[in-house]
Design an enzyme around this catalytic site. Structure first.
Site, mmCIF file in Angstrom:
data_model
loop_
_atom_site.group_PDB
_atom_site.id
_atom_site.type_symbol
_atom_site.label_atom_id
_atom_site.label_comp_id
_atom_site.label_asym_id
_atom_site.label_seq_id
_atom_site.Cartn_x
_atom_site.Cartn_y
_atom_site.Cartn_z
ATOM 1 N N ASP A 266 0.911 -1.022 0.009
ATOM 2 C CA ASP A 266 0.022 -0.161 0.157
ATOM 3 C C ASP A 266 1.108 1.056 -0.043
ATOM 4 O OD1 ASP A 266 -3.095 0.773 0.904
ATOM 5 O OD2 ASP A 266 -1.678 2.050 1.811
ATOM 6 N N ASN A 274 -3.166 13.320 -2.396
ATOM 7 C CA ASN A 274 -4.242 13.696 -3.150
ATOM 8 C C ASN A 274 -4.616 15.224 -2.529
ATOM 9 O OD1 ASN A 274 -4.864 11.508 -5.083
ATOM 10 N ND2 ASN A 274 -5.887 10.361 -3.737
ATOM 11 N N HIS A 279 -6.142 15.031 -7.061
ATOM 12 C CA HIS A 279 -6.292 13.570 -7.543
ATOM 13 C C HIS A 279 -5.423 13.372 -8.960
ATOM 14 C CE1 HIS A 279 -9.142 12.391 -4.523
ATOM 15 N NE2 HIS A 279 -9.641 13.583 -4.484
ATOM 16 N N ASP A 283 -3.442 9.918 -9.286
ATOM 17 C CA ASP A 283 -3.396 9.129 -10.375
ATOM 18 C C ASP A 283 -2.054 9.039 -10.935
ATOM 19 O OD1 ASP A 283 -6.113 8.857 -10.058
ATOM 20 O OD2 ASP A 283 -6.683 9.941 -11.704
ATOM 21 N N GLU A 309 -4.908 2.689 -3.446
ATOM 22 C CA GLU A 309 -3.509 2.679 -3.509
ATOM 23 C C GLU A 309 -2.883 1.170 -3.208
ATOM 24 O OE1 GLU A 309 -4.368 4.631 0.450
ATOM 25 O OE2 GLU A 309 -5.437 4.448 -1.320
#
Length: 401
Positions: A266, A274, A279, A283, A309
């Site tokens: 993770d 973010n 965002h 991405d 994630e």
């Protein structure tokens, strides 16, 4: 030269099939957008075949390069485009350069003969050799593409018309070379003697386009399946595909005793990325992670994005020690892959959980153990890995890779 009425009717039927196929493939290319590049090749190929056949019917006693050389080259180019469309459809290696060289050689050899009825046997033989080569190689391309989708005997059955077309042209070339008396039956499409050959071409023209249409639909279904199994952002396998692969691998372990490992990780501080950069930056970090980890993984590994994630790497034939070595490589790869986002450097690191198969495990229990190990890594400082903790009575399974 007068053309036999039945032969003329069959020629018109071939032209009708080629013309209809030109329109159908054109519609598939645009506006439907079904394999547009390949469909465009198929549409152009049928158009060239249509023009080539029409020019062939205009041959007479005069020496006309357009009706002889031009018609043959258009037909052969149409055949080559059929093959190129097949390769494009299934993303096979392109052979357009080799096909172009063979077409050029054939054209030069044809030009060494004056375009006339007297030379029709030689010209027909050269034409047939190039056509036979193209169709037989096209059949091979289709077999390579379809053998991973359907059973081999089904693929062979479906592709037999293409191979038969290639063999028919090869036989035509051989007969023209050995039996000049058969020139009317084999080198002309205007006489009554050519009617059996024209019927063969009618059936083959229809069936080959049906096969190509089936291939396009097969490719469309494959793409839909791939989209169903792939993460839309990173292109990695998604949770659905992961569950199927994990179940298959677990059944193999139960049957053969071949160990496998899972690495669940993770990304650290992803929410802060973010919140701070937006965002779009998040991405970009996910995509960068997928690419960097993909460089480290082996061909047999199965790399998935589970959501958000969180990522999972399934390692067939890998014990715990090997899994730790691979995890260390993943850590290093991520640490060296910081993202430059609008002038700001975003570091990328992750917390990893490792688990290897053991007696009594199930796919779900392995995922749960890997999840607990990953969260221990987060709780003890992040950017590190932990191996799964088991009950003292659990004994590891000894296996060989």
């Amino acid at each position: 030269m007068n053309i036999d009425p039945i032969a003329e009717l069959l020629v018109l039927f071939i032209c009708l099939l080629a013309g209809t196929s030109t329109l159908a493939w054109g519609l598939m290319a645009y506006p439907l957008g079904i394999a547009p590049r390949a469909s465009g090749y198929f549409s152009l190929a049928n158009l060239l075949i249509l023009i080539g056949v029409l020019l062939t019917t205009l041959r007479d006693q005069t020496s006309n390069y357009l009706y002889w050389f031009g018609a043959d080259m258009l037909l052969l180019l149409g055949f080559v485009l059929l093959r190129s469309g097949t390769q494009r459809l299934f993303r096979l290696n392109s052979s357009i350069r080799l096909d172009g060289i063979l077409l050029l050689i054939t054209g030069l050899l044809m030009l060494s003969q004056p375009p006339s009825i007297e030379a029709s046997d030689t010209l027909g033989m050269l034409f047939s050799l190039m056509a036979a080569t193209t169709f037989l190689l096209m059949a091979k391309d289709n077999l390579i593409a379809l053998e991973h989708t359907v059973k081999r005997h089904i693929a062979v059955t479906l592709l037999s018309p293409i191979a038969l077309m290639g063999l028919a042209f090869a036989l035509r070339a051989l007969l023209l070379a050995l039996t000049p008396s058969l020139t009317n039956e084999l080198a002309s499409i205007q006489s009554a003697d050519a009617i059996p050959m024209l019927w063969l071409f009618v059936v083959m023209t229809l069936w080959i386009n049906v096969i190509m249409m089936g291939n396009a639909l097969t490719r469309l279904v494959q793409k839909m399946r791939q989209l169903a199994d792939r993460d839309y952002l990173t292109g990695l396998w998604n949770r659905r595909a992961m569950q199927q692969r994990l179940e298959q691998l677990h059944q193999r372990w139960l049957r053969d005793g071949q160990a496998y490992s899972l690495i669940l990780f993770d990304l650290d501080y992803f929410k802060q990325i973010n919140d701070k950069f937006g965002h779009s930056a998040g991405d970009a970090v996910l995509v960068r992670t997928a690419k960097q980890v993909g460089k480290v993984t082996r061909a047999m590994d199965f790399f998935c994005r589970l959501g958000g994630e969180e990522f999972l790497l399934i390692l067939p034939g890998t014990d715990g020690d090997e899994a730790q070595i691979i995890t260390q490589k993943l850590q290093q790869a991520l640490r060296q892959s910081s993202l430059n986002w609008q002038g700001s450097l975003i570091p990328i690191n992750a917390s990893f959980g490792i688990v290897t198969t053991n007696t009594g495990d199930t796919p779900d229990s392995l995922l749960a153990l890997a999840d607990k190990a990953m969260y221990r890594a987060k709780e003890t400082g992040r950017d590190r890995y932990c191996t799964a903790e088991r009950q003292p009575l659990d004994r590891p399974v000894t296996t060989s890779r």
